[in-house]
Design a protein around this motif. Structure first.
Motif, PDB file in Angstrom:
ATOM      1  N   CYS A   9     103.497  56.105  14.896  1.00 22.87           N
ATOM      2  CA  CYS A   9     104.846  56.645  14.722  1.00 22.87           C
ATOM      3  C   CYS A   9     105.087  57.184  13.315  1.00 22.87           C
ATOM      4  N   LEU A  10     104.067  57.226  12.482  1.00 21.27           N
ATOM      5  CA  LEU A  10     104.238  57.717  11.118  1.00 21.27           C
ATOM      6  C   LEU A  10     104.844  59.124  11.044  1.00 21.27           C
ATOM      7  N   PRO A  11     104.500  60.047  11.950  1.00 16.28           N
ATOM      8  CA  PRO A  11     105.122  61.382  11.865  1.00 16.28           C
ATOM      9  C   PRO A  11     106.643  61.357  11.994  1.00 16.28           C
ATOM     10  N   PHE A  12     107.208  60.287  12.522  1.00 17.40           N
ATOM     11  CA  PHE A  12     108.655  60.214  12.701  1.00 17.40           C
ATOM     12  C   PHE A  12     109.395  59.843  11.424  1.00 17.40           C
ATOM     13  N   THR A  13     108.730  59.172  10.481  1.00 18.92           N
ATOM     14  CA  THR A  13     109.469  58.527   9.395  1.00 18.92           C
ATOM     15  C   THR A  13     110.324  59.481   8.555  1.00 18.92           C
ATOM     16  N   PRO A  14     109.853  60.688   8.191  1.00 19.52           N
ATOM     17  CA  PRO A  14     110.750  61.542   7.393  1.00 19.52           C
ATOM     18  C   PRO A  14     112.017  61.938   8.149  1.00 19.52           C
ATOM     19  N   TYR A  15     111.900  62.095   9.473  1.00 21.00           N
ATOM     20  CA  TYR A  15     113.076  62.459  10.264  1.00 21.00           C
ATOM     21  C   TYR A  15     114.018  61.270  10.428  1.00 21.00           C
ATOM     22  N   LEU A  16     113.440  60.072  10.560  1.00 22.62           N
ATOM     23  CA  LEU A  16     114.280  58.877  10.634  1.00 22.62           C
ATOM     24  C   LEU A  16     115.135  58.744   9.374  1.00 22.62           C
ATOM     25  N   LEU A  17     114.525  58.985   8.217  1.00 23.19           N
ATOM     26  CA  LEU A  17     115.272  58.905   6.965  1.00 23.19           C
ATOM     27  C   LEU A  17     116.315  60.012   6.867  1.00 23.19           C
ATOM     28  N   THR A  18     115.959  61.195   7.343  1.00 26.74           N
ATOM     29  CA  THR A  18     116.901  62.323   7.267  1.00 26.74           C
ATOM     30  C   THR A  18     118.128  62.066   8.116  1.00 26.74           C
ATOM     31  N   TYR A  19     117.927  61.548   9.327  1.00 21.60           N
ATOM     32  CA  TYR A  19     119.050  61.366  10.248  1.00 21.60           C
ATOM     33  C   TYR A  19     119.943  60.190   9.881  1.00 21.60           C
ATOM     34  N   LEU A  20     119.540  59.381   8.875  1.00 20.84           N
ATOM     35  CA  LEU A  20     120.433  58.316   8.413  1.00 20.84           C
ATOM     36  C   LEU A  20     121.686  58.888   7.761  1.00 20.84           C
ATOM     37  N   ALA A  21     121.606  60.131   7.347  1.00 22.02           N
ATOM     38  CA  ALA A  21     122.774  60.777   6.741  1.00 22.02           C
ATOM     39  C   ALA A  21     123.555  61.594   7.758  1.00 22.02           C
ATOM     40  N   GLY A  22     123.246  61.435   9.051  1.00 19.25           N
ATOM     41  CA  GLY A  22     123.921  62.208  10.086  1.00 19.25           C
ATOM     42  C   GLY A  22     125.299  61.672  10.417  1.00 19.25           C
ATOM     43  N   HIS A  23     125.918  62.314  11.399  1.00 14.70           N
ATOM     44  CA  HIS A  23     127.288  61.955  11.778  1.00 14.70           C
ATOM     45  C   HIS A  23     127.346  61.070  13.018  1.00 14.70           C
ATOM     46  N   SER A  24     126.212  60.865  13.687  1.00 13.39           N
ATOM     47  CA  SER A  24     126.197  60.039  14.892  1.00 13.39           C
ATOM     48  C   SER A  24     125.944  58.587  14.510  1.00 13.39           C
ATOM     49  N   LEU A  25     126.938  57.745  14.732  1.00 15.91           N
ATOM     50  CA  LEU A  25     126.801  56.331  14.384  1.00 15.91           C
ATOM     51  C   LEU A  25     125.688  55.680  15.200  1.00 15.91           C
ATOM     52  N   GLU A  26     125.612  56.027  16.489  1.00 13.10           N
ATOM     53  CA  GLU A  26     124.580  55.426  17.334  1.00 13.10           C
ATOM     54  C   GLU A  26     123.188  55.834  16.868  1.00 13.10           C
ATOM     55  N   LEU A  27     123.008  57.112  16.527  1.00 20.47           N
ATOM     56  CA  LEU A  27     121.703  57.573  16.073  1.00 20.47           C
ATOM     57  C   LEU A  27     121.346  56.927  14.729  1.00 20.47           C
ATOM     58  N   THR A  28     122.311  56.803  13.844  1.00 18.32           N
ATOM     59  CA  THR A  28     122.059  56.156  12.548  1.00 18.32           C
ATOM     60  C   THR A  28     121.605  54.715  12.751  1.00 18.32           C
ATOM     61  N   GLU A  29     122.294  53.995  13.624  1.00 14.84           N
ATOM     62  CA  GLU A  29     121.923  52.603  13.881  1.00 14.84           C
ATOM     63  C   GLU A  29     120.535  52.506  14.489  1.00 14.84           C
ATOM     64  N   LEU A  30     120.236  53.382  15.453  1.00 16.22           N
ATOM     65  CA  LEU A  30     118.899  53.393  16.060  1.00 16.22           C
ATOM     66  C   LEU A  30     117.823  53.661  15.006  1.00 16.22           C
ATOM     67  N   CYS A  31     118.069  54.625  14.119  1.00 16.87           N
ATOM     68  CA  CYS A  31     117.093  54.951  13.088  1.00 16.87           C
ATOM     69  C   CYS A  31     116.868  53.774  12.144  1.00 16.87           C
ATOM     70  N   LEU A  32     117.943  53.075  11.777  1.00 14.12           N
ATOM     71  CA  LEU A  32     117.806  51.931  10.872  1.00 14.12           C
ATOM     72  C   LEU A  32     116.961  50.829  11.482  1.00 14.12           C
ATOM     73  N   TYR A  33     117.281  50.444  12.709  1.00 10.60           N
ATOM     74  CA  TYR A  33     116.541  49.338  13.311  1.00 10.60           C
ATOM     75  C   TYR A  33     115.113  49.741  13.665  1.00 10.60           C
ATOM     76  N   THR A  34     114.890  51.020  13.948  1.00 10.62           N
ATOM     77  CA  THR A  34     113.524  51.487  14.170  1.00 10.62           C
ATOM     78  C   THR A  34     112.724  51.399  12.879  1.00 10.62           C
ATOM     79  N   LEU A  35     113.310  51.811  11.770  1.00 10.26           N
ATOM     80  CA  LEU A  35     112.635  51.686  10.474  1.00 10.26           C
ATOM     81  C   LEU A  35     112.354  50.218  10.142  1.00 10.26           C
ATOM     82  N   GLY A  36     113.336  49.356  10.393  1.00 14.23           N
ATOM     83  CA  GLY A  36     113.137  47.932  10.123  1.00 14.23           C
ATOM     84  C   GLY A  36     112.006  47.342  10.942  1.00 14.23           C
TER      85      GLY A  36
END
Length: 493
Positions: A145-172
């Motif tokens: 899943c390494l190719p995903f990591t830059p996008y996971l970090l980018t979408y943490l600044a997005g406007h979707s609360l659900e997507l932000t939460e998903l990205c955080l717990y996926t990174l964790g």
């Protein structure tokens, strides 16, 4: 070693006593260390509820090679059925076998990345949920899943609360198993991104930030590679600010940030920096707040916040700079005993953490030793003796801290009936407990001879004679018997 019949040790004897106590406390700290609380978390229940799926819905059987390939082709064809394919894939990825088969397919990760970074919100969330399932896989799956990591970090600044939460717990989840993932994320700037997210007004985002950070701080390379980056960011100030709000600011985020502080303080690499940021008064105020508002029966889960706060305070006070700058506030002792009273029945491990803090408060600190006696907290402390072996050892250590302050303190220990509770400890088969009890008796007899006379009247002489055949205890027991020579003669007919 204690001299044969000497009643007043010289300077070398005092230093030996201190050295022995330091060695014993180091052993206690080693025994206290527990396994790290690394874990992976799934937000599966949230997404299932959103789509009307039952939480108890059984997962399908693992995917066969052909089924995995069929799902991948369905995602690649660009048909309108991709949303359904993503849902089926997400459920299938609950199996480790399905995860491994899917990531081995040529183009599988590339396809998910394309959907995750696309402009269609539903497909983006569907791909994020699939990635979230993969993040709980074995290390080879996580590294895929390494190719995903830059996008996971980018979408943490997005406007979707659900997507932000998903990205955080996926990174964790991803940072747990692979040092390669952690290094890549550090290079991609995960710490500044988390610092930015920590200013979010949303409780779910703050809790997710704390979760990712706690996972990073438990890594073996954290003291050298991660903690310095955290300290150079705004994260420590944000964590302390959130903790000062107590449970009112959100229990989940407070718990996560409290554990983050614990992982930093127990590394012993950044405690001076935390002290300079005001960690000691911040944690003290939080403890006072928790003790003030705690109901008669501690609510379930509160120990998850109290325990890391107690640990962090203990670690900070163990630092020389912490001892110099600690708050001399008797309310801290009162709050600590209120918490111990609330937790000692259901959560005995919290008692141990509280006693560690009490030990660090009273070690070479006359203010808290005096407050312990003046506030009449000694009976409450002595009631904790039978809680556990570790609790008994820590109670005796705290009493040694008090007795080491000199004659006035030993007089008060004697007047408050400490001796009758020490006698049963001398009859226990545990050499560590008996040894600590012998050290306490030595301090009492040394500074307040009347305690020795009372000890003889209560039959303590016979209790000491039991240990003259023990290789570990015979020298100290013999030294105490020697100290009892004069009082014993005075008490004989």
């Amino acid at each position: 070693m204690w001299g044969g019949r000497r009643q007043r040790p010289g300077p070398s004897g005092v230093e030996e006593l201190r050295a022995r106590r330091r060695e014993r406390e180091a052993a206690l700290r080693r025994a206290r260390r527990q396994e790290q609380l690394l874990s992976k978390r799934l937000l599966r229940e949230d997404s299932a509820a959103e789509h009307g799926e039952g939480e108890a819905e059984p997962a399908p059987d693992p995917l066969s090679e052909d089924e995995a390939l069929e799902l991948l082709r369905g995602l690649q064809r660009g048909s309108e059925d991709r949303r359904s394919c993503l849902g089926r894939l997400r459920r299938a990825l609950r199996h480790r076998e399905s995860q491994q088969r899917f990531v081995r397919l040529d183009g599988s990760i590339r396809t998910l990345v394309g959907l995750f970074t696309g402009s269609l919100g539903e497909l983006q969330l569907g791909a994020a949920r699939c990635l979230h399932e993969l993040s709980c896989g074995d290390p080879p799956v996580a590294e895929a899943c390494l190719p995903f990591t830059p996008y996971l970090l980018t979408y943490l600044a997005g406007h979707s609360l659900e997507l932000t939460e998903l990205c955080l717990y996926t990174l964790g989840n991803l940072v747990v198993e692979s040092q390669a993932v952690r290094r890549q994320l550090l290079l991609q700037g995960i710490i500044p991104v988390l610092a930015s997210c920590s200013q979010s007004p949303h409780e779910a985002v703050l809790e997710g930030v704390g979760y990712v950070l706690s996972q990073l701080l438990q890594a073996k390379e954290a003291p050298m590679e991660i903690i310095p980056l955290v300290l150079s960011s705004a994260l420590p100030q944000q964590m302390l600010r959130r903790l000062q709000g107590g449970l009112g600011a959100g229990a989940g985020a407070a718990v996560e940030f409290a554990w983050c502080l614990h992982y930093i303080t127990c590394s012993h690499t950044a405690n001076r920096e935390l002290l300079a940021l005001g960690a000691l008064p911040a944690l003290t105020e939080l403890l006072l707040h928790l003790a003030t508002d705690i109901p008669p029966e501690a609510p379930e889960g509160l120990e998850l916040l109290v325990s890391p706060v107690l640990r962090s305070l203990s670690s900070l006070l163990a630092e020389p700079a912490g001892a110099e700058g600690q708050l001399q506030d008797h309310r801290l002792l009162v709050a600590l005993f209120l918490l111990l009273q609330s937790f000692h029945q259901q959560q005995p491990f919290v008692v141990q953490e509280g006693l560690w803090l009490l030990n660090n408060l009273t070690a070479e600190e006359p203010f808290f030793c005096s407050a312990l006696l003046c506030l009449d907290l000694l009976p409450a402390l002595l009631q904790l003796l039978p809680c556990s072996q570790m609790a008994s050892l820590l109670v005796l250590t705290v009493l040694c801290n008090v007795a080491g302050q000199g004659p006035a303190y030993c007089q008060q220990l004697h007047q408050q009936q400490a001796l009758p509770l020490l006698l049963p400890t001398l009859l226990l088969p545990d050499p560590s407990l008996v040894g600590q009890c012998l050290e306490l008796l030595h301090l009492l007899f040394l500074h307040w001879p009347e305690a020795a006379e009372d000890f003889v009247r209560q039959g303590g002489h016979q209790a000491l004679e039991r240990h003259q055949s023990s290789p570990e205890l015979q020298e100290r027991a013999g030294a105490l018997l020697g100290m009892l020579g004069t009082p014993l003669a005075a008490c004989s007919p």
